[in-house]
Design an enzyme around this catalytic site. Structure first.
Site, short mmCIF file in Angstrom:
data_model
loop_
_atom_site.label_atom_id
_atom_site.label_comp_id
_atom_site.label_asym_id
_atom_site.label_seq_id
_atom_site.Cartn_x
_atom_site.Cartn_y
_atom_site.Cartn_z
CE LYS A 78 53.93 37.06 36.62
NZ LYS A 78 52.75 36.89 37.49
CB SER A 153 54.22 35.87 41.08
OG SER A 153 53.15 36.07 40.19
CB SER A 177 50.57 37.64 41.13
OG SER A 177 51.14 36.66 41.93
N1 GLN Z 1 51.09 35.00 46.48
C1 GLN Z 1 50.19 34.03 46.00
C2 GLN Z 1 50.90 32.71 45.85
O1 GLN Z 1 51.91 32.54 46.42
C3 GLN Z 1 49.55 34.52 44.73
C4 GLN Z 1 50.32 34.25 43.50
C5 GLN Z 1 49.64 34.71 42.24
O2 GLN Z 1 48.69 35.50 42.25
N2 GLN Z 1 50.10 34.23 41.12
O3 GLN Z 1 50.46 31.82 45.19
#
Ligand code: GLN
Length: 461
Positions: A78, A153, A177
């Site tokens: 990532k 994400s 994420s």
């Molecule tokens: N979906 C969540 C957000 O928008 C979590 C993102 C994450 O875990 N990095 O922040």
């Protein structure tokens, strides 16, 4: 001959060990798939030359009888993990020219174990989002339906694993994420206990929540890879000194007599396979116990206040002086403003503005402190539940992937998007998602039991 890119990580390692194929063979096959499937936009940066060099070096080590736990396996990273000499962007314009001079601890451990780097995968900008639509490099597509998002994400990693563009990938979680895109792309994902994996060299979003983890085709593959990434690191003050458990040999497919908690608050909306899954666990000999987690509903709000407060502090370092892109201005202040305005996308700017308010004198009192208190109550929900049960079981994301259009119109802000994922991030407990979209959450440090139960969940046909 079987298609090399269809194999799981375990099968790939076995094939390499038995000299059925070389790391160069399997790496070449993945590089070909990456080229053929570029339209998915799963990778921000592909590193074919580095991959082939690493694969050759791996084959030479193997020929000499040296083989690490990930020897020769081609993986994706990532683009939140700093990789020495390889551009690392956090999917942001502000880091679009950033080439780190150092390697993150977890990726270094993977290379030391013999893994091969195929490239850096797409993500929401600074991991803020659930669909990769906030990436400066454009949205990633879900390989099962290209009109839909892969989740996020870590959407680039999930899409790459699901579309056979790597055998496994790293991801990060701050509020779900890894599990979110794993569920949307029908693969497995695992986030260990906070402190098991070093955060050194992982671009910071919200430091008290961020955790590196893995996405792969099976829970067994997740166990194999995360075991390599775990371990104490003196460069991360929150890194645990506990010994790394033997996760793979713990997968004994036996959950007889185990107490599995079903949190009422996590079953308000359930996917089609839910009832079948409950029956399956009973048939496997587990005892299902109803539990209550009364502060689940608040987790989303708490997450946003805390993560945005921490994000605004972490992202203050991008000022056009030391890192990445700079936009000139007549004065120093103007240069800062121009750089940050042009460098960050709308979502990141929104979060920093709110985060600045939540950590201002008034906002701190009215929002940040109450959020921290609520975080403790959420933790108590888990403590109480784990007095009665060994693990918790629920759907990961009870909704289907939204279309790219729906995501652009705010579908990810919906109530059921990450409600079942955030509490475990706020409390730091280990959690994972099987490739059928079902989730297991465990006690602090009991990563082994989470993986063991998930591995059984994945046997359900
Ligand atoms: N979906 C969540 C957000 O928008 C979590 C993102 C994450 O875990 N990095 O922040």
């Amino acid at each position: 001959m079987t298609n090399l890119t269809d194999l799981t990580l375990s099968q790939t390692l076995k094939g390499l060990e038995n000299k059925e194929f070389s790391s160069v063979d399997v790496t070449t096959a993945y590089l070909k798939n990456m080229e053929d499937k570029r339209r998915l936009n799963a990778y921000i940066t592909e590193t074919p030359e580095i991959a082939l060099d690493m694969a050759k070096a791996s084959d030479e080590r193997r020929a000499k009888g040296i083989a690490g736990k990930m020897e020769g396996a081609p993986i994706a990273i990532k683009d939140m993990f700093c990789t020495k000499g390889i551009r690392t962007t956090a999917a942001s314009r502000i880091l679009s020219n950033f080439v780190p001079q150092f390697e993150s601890t977890t990726t270094q451990k993977l290379w030391d174990a013999g893994a091969v780097c195929l490239g850096k995968t797409n993500t929401d900008e600074f991991a803020m989002g659930s669909s990769t639509i906030t990436s400066y490099f454009g949205v990633t597509k879900n390989p099962h339906d290209e009109t839909r998002v892969p989740g996020g994400s870590s959407g680039g990693s999930a899409s790459a694993v699901a579309a056979n563009m790597c055998v496994a990938a790293t991801g990060t979680e701050t509020g779900g994420s890894i599990r979110h895109p794993a569920s949307f792309c029908q693969i497995s994902g695992f986030k260990p206990t906070y402190g098991r994996c070093s955060r050194y060299g992982v671009i910071a979003y919200a430091s008290s929540l961020d955790q590196p983890g893995v996405l792969a085709r099976s829970v067994e593959d997740c166990a194999r890879m995360i075991e390599v990434m775990m371990g104490h690191d003196e460069r991360d003050a929150t890194s645990s000194r506990r010994e790394v458990p033997d996760l793979v040999s713990g997968l004994d497919k036996n959950i007889k007599g185990m107490k599995i908690g079903i949190p009422k608050e996590y079953t308000e909306l359930v996917p089609e396979n839910w009832e079948k899954a409950l029956q399956f666990l009973k048939d496997e000999g587990a005892e299902l116990v109803d539990v209550q987690m009364p502060h689940t509903e608040e987790a989303g709000m708490v997450y946003y206040v805390i993560s945005q407060g921490e994000a605004t502090t972490n992202l203050a370092r991008y000022d056009g002086v030391r890192y990445g892109v700079r936009e000139e201005g007549k004065t120093l202040d103007e240069m800062y403003m121009n750089t940050r305005m042009a460098g960050f996308g709308q979502e990141v700017r929104n979060r920093m503005i709110l985060g600045t308010f939540f950590t201002s004198a008034k906002g701190y009192h009215d929002y940040f402190v109450p959020a921290q208190k609520m975080r403790s109550l959420i933790k108590q929900d888990f403590d109480k539940a784990f007095e009665k049960v060994d693990v918790l079981f629920s759907p990961a994301v009870p909704i289907k992937p939204f279309t790219i259009e729906e995501a652009k119109n705010g579908a990810a802000k919906g109530r059921f998007n990450d409600n079942y994922l955030m509490p475990s991030c706020l409390t730091g407990v280990p959690a994972g998602c099987a490739n059928n979209g079902l989730q297991v959450i465990g006690r602090m440090w009991d990563d082994a039991t989470v993986l063991k139960v998930l591995d059984v969940v994945e046997m359900m046909k």
